[in-house]
Scaffold this motif. Structure first.
Motif, PDB file in Angstrom:
ATOM      1  N   ALA A  61       0.833  -1.203   0.000  1.00  0.00           N
ATOM      2  CA  ALA A  61       0.000   0.000   0.000  1.00  0.00           C
ATOM      3  C   ALA A  61       0.868   1.254   0.000  1.00  0.00           C
ATOM      4  CB  ALA A  61      -0.918  -0.009   1.222  1.00  0.00           C
ATOM      5  N   GLU A  62       1.881   1.252   0.830  1.00  0.00           N
ATOM      6  CA  GLU A  62       2.786   2.404   0.896  1.00  0.00           C
ATOM      7  C   GLU A  62       3.538   2.593  -0.420  1.00  0.00           C
ATOM      8  OE1 GLU A  62       5.765   3.890   4.251  1.00  0.00           O
ATOM      9  OE2 GLU A  62       6.554   2.146   3.156  1.00  0.00           O
ATOM     10  N   LEU A  63       3.970   1.509  -1.019  1.00  0.00           N
ATOM     11  CA  LEU A  63       4.727   1.613  -2.271  1.00  0.00           C
ATOM     12  C   LEU A  63       3.873   2.200  -3.395  1.00  0.00           C
ATOM     13  CD1 LEU A  63       6.710  -1.763  -2.253  1.00  0.00           C
ATOM     14  CD2 LEU A  63       7.542   0.525  -1.679  1.00  0.00           C
ATOM     15  N   LEU A  64       2.614   1.770  -3.486  1.00  0.00           N
ATOM     16  CA  LEU A  64       1.759   2.294  -4.547  1.00  0.00           C
ATOM     17  C   LEU A  64       1.458   3.768  -4.332  1.00  0.00           C
ATOM     18  CD1 LEU A  64       0.146   1.810  -7.116  1.00  0.00           C
ATOM     19  CD2 LEU A  64      -1.808   1.173  -5.685  1.00  0.00           C
ATOM     20  N   LEU A  65       1.131   4.162  -3.113  1.00  0.00           N
ATOM     21  CA  LEU A  65       0.830   5.567  -2.850  1.00  0.00           C
ATOM     22  C   LEU A  65       2.064   6.446  -3.053  1.00  0.00           C
ATOM     23  CD1 LEU A  65      -1.469   5.258   0.302  1.00  0.00           C
ATOM     24  CD2 LEU A  65      -2.149   5.606  -2.080  1.00  0.00           C
ATOM     25  N   THR A  66       3.221   5.943  -2.651  1.00  0.00           N
ATOM     26  CA  THR A  66       4.461   6.702  -2.867  1.00  0.00           C
ATOM     27  C   THR A  66       4.724   6.871  -4.357  1.00  0.00           C
ATOM     28  OG1 THR A  66       5.414   5.865  -0.807  1.00  0.00           O
ATOM     29  CG2 THR A  66       6.948   6.724  -2.448  1.00  0.00           C
ATOM     30  N   ALA A  67       4.527   5.807  -5.111  1.00  0.00           N
ATOM     31  CA  ALA A  67       4.747   5.890  -6.564  1.00  0.00           C
ATOM     32  C   ALA A  67       3.786   6.881  -7.195  1.00  0.00           C
ATOM     33  CB  ALA A  67       4.580   4.503  -7.187  1.00  0.00           C
ATOM     34  N   CYS A  68       2.517   6.853  -6.792  1.00  0.00           N
ATOM     35  CA  CYS A  68       1.543   7.804  -7.339  1.00  0.00           C
ATOM     36  C   CYS A  68       1.927   9.243  -7.014  1.00  0.00           C
ATOM     37  CB  CYS A  68       0.149   7.494  -6.795  1.00  0.00           C
ATOM     38  SG  CYS A  68      -0.632   6.025  -7.503  1.00  0.00           S
ATOM     39  N   ALA A  69       2.403   9.465  -5.793  1.00  0.00           N
ATOM     40  CA  ALA A  69       2.827  10.811  -5.413  1.00  0.00           C
ATOM     41  C   ALA A  69       4.036  11.251  -6.226  1.00  0.00           C
ATOM     42  CB  ALA A  69       3.143  10.858  -3.920  1.00  0.00           C
ATOM     43  N   SER A  70       4.932  10.316  -6.508  1.00  0.00           N
ATOM     44  CA  SER A  70       6.174  10.671  -7.197  1.00  0.00           C
ATOM     45  C   SER A  70       5.942  11.128  -8.626  1.00  0.00           C
ATOM     46  CB  SER A  70       7.126   9.472  -7.190  1.00  0.00           C
ATOM     47  OG  SER A  70       6.726   8.492  -8.136  1.00  0.00           O
ATOM     48  N   ILE A  71       4.851  10.675  -9.248  1.00  0.00           N
ATOM     49  CA  ILE A  71       4.589  11.044 -10.647  1.00  0.00           C
ATOM     50  C   ILE A  71       3.452  12.054 -10.754  1.00  0.00           C
ATOM     51  CG2 ILE A  71       5.560   8.962 -11.677  1.00  0.00           C
ATOM     52  CD1 ILE A  71       2.780   7.783 -11.874  1.00  0.00           C
ATOM     53  N   GLY A  72       3.159  12.727  -9.646  1.00  0.00           N
ATOM     54  CA  GLY A  72       2.249  13.863  -9.688  1.00  0.00           C
ATOM     55  C   GLY A  72       0.779  13.525  -9.623  1.00  0.00           C
ATOM     56  N   LEU A  73       0.433  12.311  -9.188  1.00  0.00           N
ATOM     57  CA  LEU A  73      -0.970  11.927  -9.124  1.00  0.00           C
ATOM     58  C   LEU A  73      -1.571  12.158  -7.745  1.00  0.00           C
ATOM     59  CD1 LEU A  73      -0.783   8.591 -11.150  1.00  0.00           C
ATOM     60  CD2 LEU A  73      -1.236  10.912 -11.982  1.00  0.00           C
ATOM     61  N   LEU A  74      -0.740  12.160  -6.713  1.00  0.00           N
ATOM     62  CA  LEU A  74      -1.194  12.400  -5.352  1.00  0.00           C
ATOM     63  C   LEU A  74      -0.344  13.485  -4.697  1.00  0.00           C
ATOM     64  CD1 LEU A  74      -1.718   8.748  -3.962  1.00  0.00           C
ATOM     65  CD2 LEU A  74      -3.444  10.292  -4.923  1.00  0.00           C
ATOM     66  N   ASP A  75      -0.944  14.204  -3.767  1.00  0.00           N
ATOM     67  CA  ASP A  75      -0.229  15.135  -2.906  1.00  0.00           C
ATOM     68  C   ASP A  75      -0.257  14.579  -1.480  1.00  0.00           C
ATOM     69  OD1 ASP A  75       0.217  16.943  -4.985  1.00  0.00           O
ATOM     70  OD2 ASP A  75      -1.675  18.000  -4.594  1.00  0.00           O
ATOM     71  N   GLN A  76       0.681  15.021  -0.662  1.00  0.00           N
ATOM     72  CA  GLN A  76       0.734  14.588   0.728  1.00  0.00           C
ATOM     73  C   GLN A  76       0.701  15.813   1.634  1.00  0.00           C
ATOM     74  OE1 GLN A  76       4.395  12.798   2.363  1.00  0.00           O
ATOM     75  NE2 GLN A  76       3.169  10.975   2.840  1.00  0.00           N
ATOM     76  N   ASP A  77      -0.177  15.791   2.651  1.00  0.00           N
ATOM     77  CA  ASP A  77      -0.253  16.937   3.557  1.00  0.00           C
ATOM     78  C   ASP A  77       0.714  16.776   4.723  1.00  0.00           C
ATOM     79  OD1 ASP A  77      -1.427  15.259   5.462  1.00  0.00           O
ATOM     80  OD2 ASP A  77      -3.464  15.910   5.003  1.00  0.00           O
ATOM     81  N   SER A  78       0.675  17.732   5.654  1.00  0.00           N
ATOM     82  CA  SER A  78       1.644  17.754   6.744  1.00  0.00           C
ATOM     83  C   SER A  78       1.489  16.581   7.703  1.00  0.00           C
ATOM     84  CB  SER A  78       1.510  19.067   7.524  1.00  0.00           C
ATOM     85  OG  SER A  78       0.188  19.200   8.044  1.00  0.00           O
ATOM     86  N   THR A  79       0.327  15.919   7.680  1.00  0.00           N
ATOM     87  CA  THR A  79       0.116  14.752   8.557  1.00  0.00           C
ATOM     88  C   THR A  79       0.548  13.447   7.906  1.00  0.00           C
ATOM     89  OG1 THR A  79      -2.142  14.248   7.787  1.00  0.00           O
ATOM     90  CG2 THR A  79      -1.895  15.957   9.483  1.00  0.00           C
ATOM     91  N   GLY A  80       0.940  13.522   6.630  1.00  0.00           N
ATOM     92  CA  GLY A  80       1.316  12.319   5.897  1.00  0.00           C
ATOM     93  C   GLY A  80       0.170  11.692   5.133  1.00  0.00           C
ATOM     94  N   ALA A  81      -1.020  12.304   5.187  1.00  0.00           N
ATOM     95  CA  ALA A  81      -2.170  11.780   4.453  1.00  0.00           C
ATOM     96  C   ALA A  81      -2.072  12.176   2.983  1.00  0.00           C
ATOM     97  CB  ALA A  81      -3.469  12.301   5.059  1.00  0.00           C
ATOM     98  N   TYR A  82      -2.627  11.317   2.136  1.00  0.00           N
ATOM     99  CA  TYR A  82      -2.578  11.536   0.699  1.00  0.00           C
ATOM    100  C   TYR A  82      -3.910  12.069   0.182  1.00  0.00           C
ATOM    101  CZ  TYR A  82       1.762   8.836   0.621  1.00  0.00           C
ATOM    102  OH  TYR A  82       3.044   8.396   0.829  1.00  0.00           O
ATOM    103  N   THR A  83      -3.831  13.009  -0.766  1.00  0.00           N
ATOM    104  CA  THR A  83      -5.009  13.539  -1.452  1.00  0.00           C
ATOM    105  C   THR A  83      -4.730  13.536  -2.953  1.00  0.00           C
ATOM    106  OG1 THR A  83      -4.183  15.808  -1.291  1.00  0.00           O
ATOM    107  CG2 THR A  83      -5.632  15.029   0.477  1.00  0.00           C
ATOM    108  N   ASN A  84      -5.787  13.651  -3.727  1.00  0.00           N
ATOM    109  CA  ASN A  84      -5.606  13.784  -5.173  1.00  0.00           C
ATOM    110  C   ASN A  84      -4.833  15.055  -5.502  1.00  0.00           C
ATOM    111  OD1 ASN A  84      -6.935  11.460  -5.984  1.00  0.00           O
ATOM    112  ND2 ASN A  84      -8.895  12.491  -6.348  1.00  0.00           N
ATOM    113  N   SER A  85      -3.932  14.964  -6.457  1.00  0.00           N
ATOM    114  CA  SER A  85      -3.341  16.174  -7.013  1.00  0.00           C
ATOM    115  C   SER A  85      -4.385  16.857  -7.891  1.00  0.00           C
ATOM    116  CB  SER A  85      -2.110  15.821  -7.856  1.00  0.00           C
ATOM    117  OG  SER A  85      -2.506  15.115  -9.026  1.00  0.00           O
ATOM    118  N   LEU A  86      -4.123  18.086  -8.302  1.00  0.00           N
ATOM    119  CA  LEU A  86      -5.041  18.802  -9.189  1.00  0.00           C
ATOM    120  C   LEU A  86      -5.239  18.017 -10.484  1.00  0.00           C
ATOM    121  CD1 LEU A  86      -6.730  21.309  -9.808  1.00  0.00           C
ATOM    122  CD2 LEU A  86      -4.644  22.405 -10.675  1.00  0.00           C
ATOM    123  N   LEU A  87      -4.157  17.435 -10.999  1.00  0.00           N
ATOM    124  CA  LEU A  87      -4.239  16.647 -12.229  1.00  0.00           C
ATOM    125  C   LEU A  87      -5.195  15.471 -12.057  1.00  0.00           C
ATOM    126  CD1 LEU A  87      -3.051  16.034 -15.104  1.00  0.00           C
ATOM    127  CD2 LEU A  87      -1.337  14.618 -13.925  1.00  0.00           C
TER     128      LEU A  87
END
Length: 344
Positions: A61-87
């Motif tokens: 789960a962590e690997l997939l979310l990290t990969a999505c964040a790395s290519i601009g699909l997810l953003d991460q807030d100050s608590t470490g939670a993931y949200t959709n990027s604008l894209l």
């Protein structure tokens, strides 16, 4: 004395970027299949919540979310939670007007497996993504992947580009447009919403017209977009239109078939009528651009066609009774411009 080999004149990093494309695409495709971006619309997730939702362990789960964040699909807030990027929020949430997930599914389910046999297509000079011995074309109505996935994918690919076409060409001069092979009606919906005087007719295979009824109805345009079933190689195109649109149609066919389609369009148009060819055009010297050239190679595994050049189209249009008047370039999805011609 120690000697060192000279530093290479160029870096191999571009090759690594190309080779790594599989990682990025499969990350995107898997996240889309899991419905990640639609689920995240308007909310956030922790790794633990995502893992629990899909019944998987923390590590994957962590690997997939990290990969999505790395290519601009997810953003991460100050608590470490993931949200959709604008894209992702704009293009990967199902139900949004420009949802792109349909095309991702086409590539993942239909095209990606075929590329394992690209050399077979190369050596045999024939498509490999469908059975050329049993089907007449890529667009057979008995192919479940095509029926369930392809037309949604084409809508995803077309809707954004339709807006660029509406910006590039002034449809205020057109009252009735015939969209040949316009299944899904993405262009017609966008154009009719932009231009209140415009009426459209989609001409496509009968089963494709049936699939197109819902998006037209959902857009509230049943009274302005007509659906006519037929085969542009066998049936006469509907008359009484002052413009014909061919969007991502001609690249599916060989040169002889392209000539037949252009002739059919010419017979359907009055003198002075517009023919608009919206495609991913290859440069006249055939050195690119990259996406047009790669999508042209994609036709090797998909169809008997390729992406053609403006110069090639200009010659064929002249033979079919058209004068080419303009080429309007834009940066769309599956198309990089529109070639404008007038019926003589």
């Amino acid at each position: 004395m120690t000697t060192h080999a000279p530093q290479p004149a160029v870096s191999p990093v571009p090759l690594m970027d190309i080779a790594s494309g599989v990682y990025a695409f499969k990350t995107l495709a898997l996240a889309d299949e899991l419905g990640l971006f639609t689920w995240l619309s308007g909310r956030s997730t922790s790794v633990e919540e995502f893992a629990a939702r899909h019944g998987i362990e923390h590590r994957p789960a962590e690997l997939l979310l990290t990969a999505c964040a790395s290519i601009g699909l997810l953003d991460q807030d100050s608590t470490g939670a993931y949200t959709n990027s604008l894209l992702a929020e704009q293009y990967l949430v199902e139900g949004r007007p420009h949802y792109f997930g349909g095309w991702i599914k086409v590539v993942n389910r239909h095209e990606y497996p075929a590329y394992e046999h690209l050399e077979t297509s190369l050596r045999g000079n024939h498509p490999i993504s469908w059975d050329v011995e049993k089907q007449e074309s890529l667009f057979a109505p008995d192919d479940p992947i095509m029926v369930q996935t392809f037309w949604d994918g084409m809508y995803s690919l077309s809707r954004y580009t339709a807006g660029l076409l509406a910006d590039a060409f002034d449809f205020g001069v057109v009252t009735r447009i015939l969209d040949v092979g316009g299944g899904g009606a993405a262009f017609d919906i966008e154009l009719c919403q932009r231009y209140p005087q415009l009426r459209a007719t989609v001409f496509d295979l009968p089963f494709v017209c049936e699939l197109t009824r819902k998006p037209v109805s959902d857009a509230g345009l049943d009274d302005r977009i007509d659906l006519v079933g037929g085969d542009f190689f066998a049936d006469r195109l509907p008359a009484d239109h002052d413009a014909v649109l061919l969007s991502n149609i001609l690249h599916d066919w060989d040169e002889a078939a392209v000539g037949r389609i252009l002739d059919a369009c010419g017979k359907a148009l009055p003198a002075g009528g517009y023919l608009l060819i919206c495609e991913s055009f290859v440069a006249d010297d055939k050195t690119g651009p990259p996406l047009a050239a790669l999508m042209s190679l994609n036709m090797l595994v998909e169809t008997w066609g390729r992406n053609y050049t403006v110069a090639e189209y200009t010659g064929w249009l002249d033979a079919a009774g058209f004068d080419t008047t303009n080429f309007l370039r834009f940066d769309g999805l599956g198309a990089n411009g529109v070639l404008v011609a007038h019926k003589r």
